[in-house]
Write a protein that holds these residues in place. Structure first.
Motif, PDB file in Angstrom:
ATOM      1  N   ARG A 160      10.401   0.881   6.283  1.00 39.79           N
ATOM      2  CA  ARG A 160      10.620   1.335   7.650  1.00 39.79           C
ATOM      3  C   ARG A 160       9.548   2.339   8.071  1.00 39.79           C
ATOM      4  O   ARG A 160       9.218   3.257   7.325  1.00 39.79           O
ATOM      5  CB  ARG A 160      11.998   1.984   7.788  1.00 39.79           C
ATOM      6  N   GLY A 161       9.024   2.159   9.278  1.00 40.92           N
ATOM      7  CA  GLY A 161       8.057   3.106   9.830  1.00 40.92           C
ATOM      8  C   GLY A 161       6.830   3.276   8.968  1.00 40.92           C
ATOM      9  O   GLY A 161       6.328   4.392   8.794  1.00 40.92           O
ATOM     10  N   ALA A 162       6.311   2.177   8.441  1.00 39.11           N
ATOM     11  CA  ALA A 162       5.162   2.235   7.532  1.00 39.11           C
ATOM     12  C   ALA A 162       3.899   2.688   8.267  1.00 39.11           C
ATOM     13  O   ALA A 162       3.552   2.150   9.322  1.00 39.11           O
ATOM     14  CB  ALA A 162       4.932   0.864   6.902  1.00 39.11           C
ATOM     15  N   PHE A 163       3.221   3.676   7.686  1.00 37.19           N
ATOM     16  CA  PHE A 163       1.939   4.169   8.210  1.00 37.19           C
ATOM     17  C   PHE A 163       0.899   3.088   7.956  1.00 37.19           C
ATOM     18  O   PHE A 163       0.709   2.643   6.823  1.00 37.19           O
ATOM     19  CB  PHE A 163       1.577   5.460   7.476  1.00 37.19           C
ATOM     20  N   THR A 164       0.213   2.654   9.013  1.00 36.85           N
ATOM     21  CA  THR A 164      -0.743   1.548   8.880  1.00 36.85           C
ATOM     22  C   THR A 164      -2.035   1.899   9.603  1.00 36.85           C
ATOM     23  O   THR A 164      -2.030   2.228  10.794  1.00 36.85           O
ATOM     24  CB  THR A 164      -0.163   0.247   9.479  1.00 36.85           C
ATOM     25  N   LYS A 165      -3.170   1.840   8.863  1.00 41.13           N
ATOM     26  CA  LYS A 165      -4.480   2.122   9.457  1.00 41.13           C
ATOM     27  C   LYS A 165      -5.100   0.816   9.943  1.00 41.13           C
ATOM     28  O   LYS A 165      -5.348  -0.088   9.138  1.00 41.13           O
ATOM     29  CB  LYS A 165      -5.403   2.792   8.441  1.00 41.13           C
ATOM     30  N   LEU A 166      -5.346   0.731  11.240  1.00 42.20           N
ATOM     31  CA  LEU A 166      -6.119  -0.365  11.788  1.00 42.20           C
ATOM     32  C   LEU A 166      -7.562   0.121  11.904  1.00 42.20           C
ATOM     33  O   LEU A 166      -7.871   1.258  11.548  1.00 42.20           O
ATOM     34  CB  LEU A 166      -5.547  -0.782  13.134  1.00 42.20           C
TER      35      LEU A 166
ATOM     36  N   ILE B   8       2.902   7.587   3.364  1.00 43.88           N
ATOM     37  CA  ILE B   8       2.294   8.909   3.467  1.00 43.88           C
ATOM     38  C   ILE B   8       3.071   9.713   4.504  1.00 43.88           C
ATOM     39  O   ILE B   8       3.730   9.143   5.392  1.00 43.88           O
ATOM     40  CB  ILE B   8       0.801   8.786   3.865  1.00 43.88           C
ATOM     41  N   LYS B   9       3.048  11.035   4.404  1.00 44.51           N
ATOM     42  CA  LYS B   9       3.760  11.865   5.378  1.00 44.51           C
ATOM     43  C   LYS B   9       3.078  11.767   6.739  1.00 44.51           C
ATOM     44  O   LYS B   9       1.931  11.348   6.850  1.00 44.51           O
ATOM     45  CB  LYS B   9       3.825  13.312   4.894  1.00 44.51           C
ATOM     46  N   ASN B  10       3.804  12.165   7.776  1.00 40.60           N
ATOM     47  CA  ASN B  10       3.300  11.937   9.137  1.00 40.60           C
ATOM     48  C   ASN B  10       2.036  12.745   9.436  1.00 40.60           C
ATOM     49  O   ASN B  10       1.728  13.735   8.765  1.00 40.60           O
ATOM     50  CB  ASN B  10       4.390  12.220  10.183  1.00 40.60           C
ATOM     51  N   GLN B  11       1.318  12.292  10.444  1.00 40.77           N
ATOM     52  CA  GLN B  11       0.003  12.844  10.763  1.00 40.77           C
ATOM     53  C   GLN B  11       0.065  14.315  11.141  1.00 40.77           C
ATOM     54  O   GLN B  11      -0.836  15.093  10.800  1.00 40.77           O
ATOM     55  CB  GLN B  11      -0.621  12.028  11.898  1.00 40.77           C
TER      56      GLN B  11
ATOM     57  N   GLN C  78       0.833  -1.200   0.000  1.00 42.38           N
ATOM     58  CA  GLN C  78       0.000   0.000   0.000  1.00 42.38           C
ATOM     59  C   GLN C  78       0.872   1.257   0.000  1.00 42.38           C
ATOM     60  O   GLN C  78       1.760   1.402   0.853  1.00 42.38           O
ATOM     61  CB  GLN C  78      -0.907   0.004   1.234  1.00 42.38           C
ATOM     62  N   LEU C  79       0.615   2.149  -0.934  1.00 43.57           N
ATOM     63  CA  LEU C  79       1.387   3.391  -0.968  1.00 43.57           C
ATOM     64  C   LEU C  79       1.096   4.264   0.242  1.00 43.57           C
ATOM     65  O   LEU C  79       1.892   5.140   0.586  1.00 43.57           O
ATOM     66  CB  LEU C  79       1.125   4.152  -2.261  1.00 43.57           C
TER      67      LEU C  79
ATOM     68  N   ASP D 209      -9.452   1.053  14.399  1.00 42.31           N
ATOM     69  CA  ASP D 209      -9.750   2.179  15.288  1.00 42.31           C
ATOM     70  C   ASP D 209      -8.526   2.997  15.679  1.00 42.31           C
ATOM     71  O   ASP D 209      -8.583   3.834  16.562  1.00 42.31           O
ATOM     72  CB  ASP D 209     -10.435   1.665  16.560  1.00 42.31           C
ATOM     73  N   ARG D 210      -7.409   2.757  15.004  1.00 45.13           N
ATOM     74  CA  ARG D 210      -6.207   3.532  15.336  1.00 45.13           C
ATOM     75  C   ARG D 210      -5.199   3.438  14.194  1.00 45.13           C
ATOM     76  O   ARG D 210      -5.356   2.654  13.267  1.00 45.13           O
ATOM     77  CB  ARG D 210      -5.579   3.036  16.643  1.00 45.13           C
ATOM     78  N   ILE D 211      -4.174   4.261  14.313  1.00 49.21           N
ATOM     79  CA  ILE D 211      -3.107   4.303  13.317  1.00 49.21           C
ATOM     80  C   ILE D 211      -1.794   3.975  14.007  1.00 49.21           C
ATOM     81  O   ILE D 211      -1.521   4.459  15.109  1.00 49.21           O
ATOM     82  CB  ILE D 211      -3.039   5.690  12.669  1.00 49.21           C
ATOM     83  N   VAL D 212      -0.993   3.150  13.372  1.00 46.29           N
ATOM     84  CA  VAL D 212       0.319   2.810  13.923  1.00 46.29           C
ATOM     85  C   VAL D 212       1.366   3.004  12.837  1.00 46.29           C
ATOM     86  O   VAL D 212       1.066   3.001  11.644  1.00 46.29           O
ATOM     87  CB  VAL D 212       0.364   1.355  14.441  1.00 46.29           C
ATOM     88  N   CYS D 213       2.605   3.183  13.254  1.00 48.23           N
ATOM     89  CA  CYS D 213       3.739   3.223  12.334  1.00 48.23           C
ATOM     90  C   CYS D 213       4.682   2.089  12.720  1.00 48.23           C
ATOM     91  O   CYS D 213       5.173   2.052  13.856  1.00 48.23           O
ATOM     92  CB  CYS D 213       4.455   4.567  12.400  1.00 48.23           C
ATOM     93  N   GLU D 214       4.899   1.173  11.817  1.00 44.64           N
ATOM     94  CA  GLU D 214       5.701  -0.009  12.112  1.00 44.64           C
ATOM     95  C   GLU D 214       6.377  -0.479  10.840  1.00 44.64           C
ATOM     96  O   GLU D 214       5.941  -0.173   9.738  1.00 44.64           O
ATOM     97  CB  GLU D 214       4.815  -1.125  12.674  1.00 44.64           C
ATOM     98  N   ASP D 215       7.469  -1.227  11.004  1.00 39.08           N
ATOM     99  CA  ASP D 215       8.163  -1.753   9.839  1.00 39.08           C
ATOM    100  C   ASP D 215       7.309  -2.825   9.167  1.00 39.08           C
ATOM    101  O   ASP D 215       6.691  -3.656   9.845  1.00 39.08           O
ATOM    102  CB  ASP D 215       9.505  -2.358  10.238  1.00 39.08           C
ATOM    103  N   LYS D 216       7.261  -2.785   7.837  1.00 39.19           N
ATOM    104  CA  LYS D 216       6.555  -3.796   7.058  1.00 39.19           C
ATOM    105  C   LYS D 216       7.585  -4.569   6.238  1.00 39.19           C
ATOM    106  O   LYS D 216       8.452  -3.972   5.596  1.00 39.19           O
ATOM    107  CB  LYS D 216       5.540  -3.148   6.108  1.00 39.19           C
ATOM    108  N   VAL D 217       7.472  -5.892   6.272  1.00 38.66           N
ATOM    109  CA  VAL D 217       8.416  -6.744   5.552  1.00 38.66           C
ATOM    110  C   VAL D 217       7.657  -7.585   4.526  1.00 38.66           C
ATOM    111  O   VAL D 217       6.630  -8.187   4.841  1.00 38.66           O
ATOM    112  CB  VAL D 217       9.181  -7.675   6.525  1.00 38.66           C
ATOM    113  N   PHE D 218       8.160  -7.619   3.304  1.00 43.49           N
ATOM    114  CA  PHE D 218       7.563  -8.402   2.226  1.00 43.49           C
ATOM    115  C   PHE D 218       8.632  -9.338   1.666  1.00 43.49           C
ATOM    116  O   PHE D 218       9.689  -8.879   1.224  1.00 43.49           O
ATOM    117  CB  PHE D 218       7.045  -7.492   1.112  1.00 43.49           C
ATOM    118  N   ASN D 219       8.351 -10.619   1.711  1.00 39.38           N
ATOM    119  CA  ASN D 219       9.280 -11.608   1.168  1.00 39.38           C
ATOM    120  C   ASN D 219       8.880 -11.922  -0.270  1.00 39.38           C
ATOM    121  O   ASN D 219       7.883 -12.599  -0.516  1.00 39.38           O
ATOM    122  CB  ASN D 219       9.273 -12.862   2.045  1.00 39.38           C
ATOM    123  N   LEU D 220       9.646 -11.400  -1.192  1.00 37.38           N
ATOM    124  CA  LEU D 220       9.347 -11.549  -2.606  1.00 37.38           C
ATOM    125  C   LEU D 220      10.092 -12.737  -3.194  1.00 37.38           C
ATOM    126  O   LEU D 220      11.221 -13.030  -2.806  1.00 37.38           O
ATOM    127  CB  LEU D 220       9.744 -10.275  -3.365  1.00 37.38           C
TER     128      LEU D 220
END
Length: 205
Positions: A109-115, A54-57, A49-50, A117-128
C-alpha cells in the motif's frame, strides 16, 4: 556474474534472492536485466524494491537537514526505511512459499515509486505463484538476509556513480541538488560503507 546467478536460480528451481549495494551502483538496472533474462527462459519472476517502503519525503528532507546542520557523519541511513513493514512483507512472502499454496496476491500500500522525472506513491500488486522467483532490490536488503535463499552485492564505478546521482538529483530534486550531494558525502556513502563492512559475511557474490 549474471550467467552464474541465472545458472544458480535454474538449479535451485526458484527461490528468493536479494541484491543490495550503495545508491546509484546499478542494483535496479542489474535486477531488471536479470528479470528479462529469466523471463526469456520461461521463468516466472518478480522484482520487489525495498524503496517502495522508504519513509515519506517530508520526513527524509527534515532528517537530511538535521544531519547536515549537525555536521556529524551519519551511519544509520537504514532508519529512512519502514523496517517493520519490510519485515512484514518479507515474512508474508516466506509464509506463502512455505504453505505450498498455488498463488498469492502481495499488495504494498502507498508504495514509494521513482519515475524518470517525478515521484509517486501508489499501491503495488505482485501476483506470486508457487514457482515464482522473487528478486528483491534494496540498498540495505542484507539486513534482512534471514528471509532469503541467497544474496548479492552490486558495485559500480565510483566516478560513474557520482555522475549518475547528480543527474538523478537534478531530475527529481532540482532545488535541492547541493543539499543532496552533501547528504551523500555526510550520510548515504558512509552509512552504506559501514553497513557493507558489517554484512560482508552475508553476501554470496
Amino acid at each position: 556474474v549474471m550467467r552464474d546467478i541465472v545458472k544458480m536460480i535454474l538449479s535451485a528451481c526458484g527461490g528468493m534472492y536479494y541484491f543490495d549495494g550503495g545508491s546509484g551502483n546499478g542494483k535496479t538496472t542489474f535486477v531488471a536485466r536479470l528479470l528479462r533474462r529469466l523471463n526469456r527462459l520461461g521463468i516466472h519472476a518478480v522484482v520487489v524494491q525495498l524503496d517502495h517502503l522508504i519513509k515519506n519525503q517530508e520526513w527524509r528532507a527534515a532528517k537530511e537537514r538535521e544531519i547536515l546542520e549537525s555536521g556529524d557523519i551519519y551511519l544509520t541511513e537504514y532508519d529512512f526505511f519502514q523496517e517493520d513493514r519490510i519485515e512484514e512483507m518479507l515474512g508474508e512472502i516466506v509464509e506463502f512459499r512455505q504453505t505450498g499454496r498455488a498463488s498469492h496476491r502481495l499488495v504494498i500500500r502507498g508504495a514509494f515509486t521513482k519515475l524518470k522525472d517525478r515521484i509517486v506513491c501508489e499501491d503495488k500488486v505482485f501476483n506470486l505463484r508457487r514457482d515464482t522467483v522473487v528478486l528483491v532490490d534494496g540498498k540495505y536488503a542484507s539486513r534482512f538476509s534471514r528471509y532469503f535463499d541467497r544474496g548479492f552485492r552490486v558495485k559500480g564505478d565510483p566516478e560513474f556513480v557520482r555522475r549518475k546521482l547528480t543527474q538523478r538529483f537534478e531530475d527529481l530534486y532540482p532545488n535541492l541538488v547541493e543539499q543532496k550531494q552533501r547528504a551523500v558525502r555526510t550520510a548515504y556513502e558512509p552509512s552504506f560503507e559501514a553497513h557493507a563492512e558489517r554484512t560482508a559475511h552475508r553476501i554470496d557474490g
